[in-house]
Each structure stands twice: as C-alpha cells, then as structure tokens.
Write a protein that holds these residues in place. Sequence first.
Motif: not given
Length: 245
Positions: A87-104
């Motif tokens: 989404t256009d206005n997202v400027v950063g991502l923070v993962y907390v004990a999280a899954y970080v997926l690749e596209k697909g």
Amino acid sequence: MTTSAAPSAATPTVVLVHGAFADAASWTGVIAELRSHGVAVVAPANPLRGLASDAAYLASVVAQIDGPVVLVGHSYGGALITVAGITDNVVGLVYVAAYVLEKGESLGELQGRFPDSPLVSSLKQWTYPVAGADPAVEVTIAQDAFPSIFAADVPADVTEVLAVAQRPLAAEAFTEPAAAAAWRTKPSWALVAGADRGIDPEVQRFGAERAGATVLEVDGASHAVAISRPKQVAGLILDAVRATS
C-alpha cells in the motif's frame, strides 16, 4: 480498533497487526509504550479468515490513514504486512516473532523448510459454516498446551485467560500464497523471539535475513513477546518510526 491522533504529518502512524490465537489486546503494553513517546497507533482486529482476504482488509485500513504508516505484524500478522505493505503510504515493516514470506510462498511452504515446532502437534480443529459451501476448518491451540507453546514467559494467571480467549485461524491460511512481498521495496525490521515454541526462531531468522531486515534477537522470549517484553518490542518499532520519519 484503537486509535490516536497523529502528532505530525511527517511522523508515521504505527499499525499493529496481531496474529492467530490472539486479538488486538495482545498489543496493550506496546500501545502504552508507543503512546508515551507521542506515536499514533491503530490496532485493528485481524479477521483470521485467510491470507488474501485478511491482507485486503488490512490494506483497506491502512489506505484510510492520513500520512505514512509503519506496519507491525506478529506471527501470522507478519504474512499479512508482507502483502498489505505494498500500500502506497506504508513506509516500513516490523516483524515480531513473525512469518516473513516471499511472493508466491505460503506459510506451509516456509514452515516446511524447517522441522515442525511443538505448535503443530497441539492444534485443535474446529469447523465453521460457509454460505453456499461445506463447513470450513479453523484451528486453535489445545488449552493445556497453550502456556508452554505460546506464552511460557507470561504469568500463569494471564496465560490461563489467553488460552480460553483464543481467536481461531482458518486452516486455509496455511496454504494460500502471498500475492506480494513488500519487503522488497520497503525497509524492514524483525524481532526474533529466542525461546519461541510457536514459530521456531530459525524460521524467523531465515525470513528476516532473506528480507534484509534489521534484526533484534531477544533471548528467552516466548511467542507472546509483545506481552512479556513490550518495551523491547516498542523499542524496535520506535527505531523504525524514527528511521522513516
């Protein structure tokens, strides 16, 4: 939904996305800490009905916030911010004990690279009605296993409440592929919970390193690190807010 007015147009609003078996109240300590630093916060209710539909809901919430947004995802919420983060206005991502997926990639595919965590054998299946279709399957954690798997460093009286107040996750969420990987174009940060028995720390490290995230390791932290270590979680989020302001 928990909201507060943004202190300035240049300072991002933090959107906190809870994961499976929890609700937005799991961010209570983190919200208090962020607000004490003058940061605007939104903590929406995650539907937990499927990766595509949950990410679409989250993206709609984010798109209606004026100004920049830092998206924070715990557990399954990490998969959602990975997709909705484009989404256009997202400027950063923070993962907390999280899954970080690749596209697909799906949650099941990422998890399948590693040995199963104790969570897998402790899931309890339920069904729920779907209009015009057969009942669908959702899962929770068996109540007697919940404390050790989800919240081993949280006081027992709290974990007992959390165990009975779980919100189930639709089983199809494990097999849906991610439609995007926002970390490819947005800066990211990740907290690895060192004693996590819900998502193995190696799964967390792998995803964070693949995304080129700035990583904070919290030794001894359970999957419920946002509850047990809110100041450390908020500290990483504040780093992201400052970096993207």
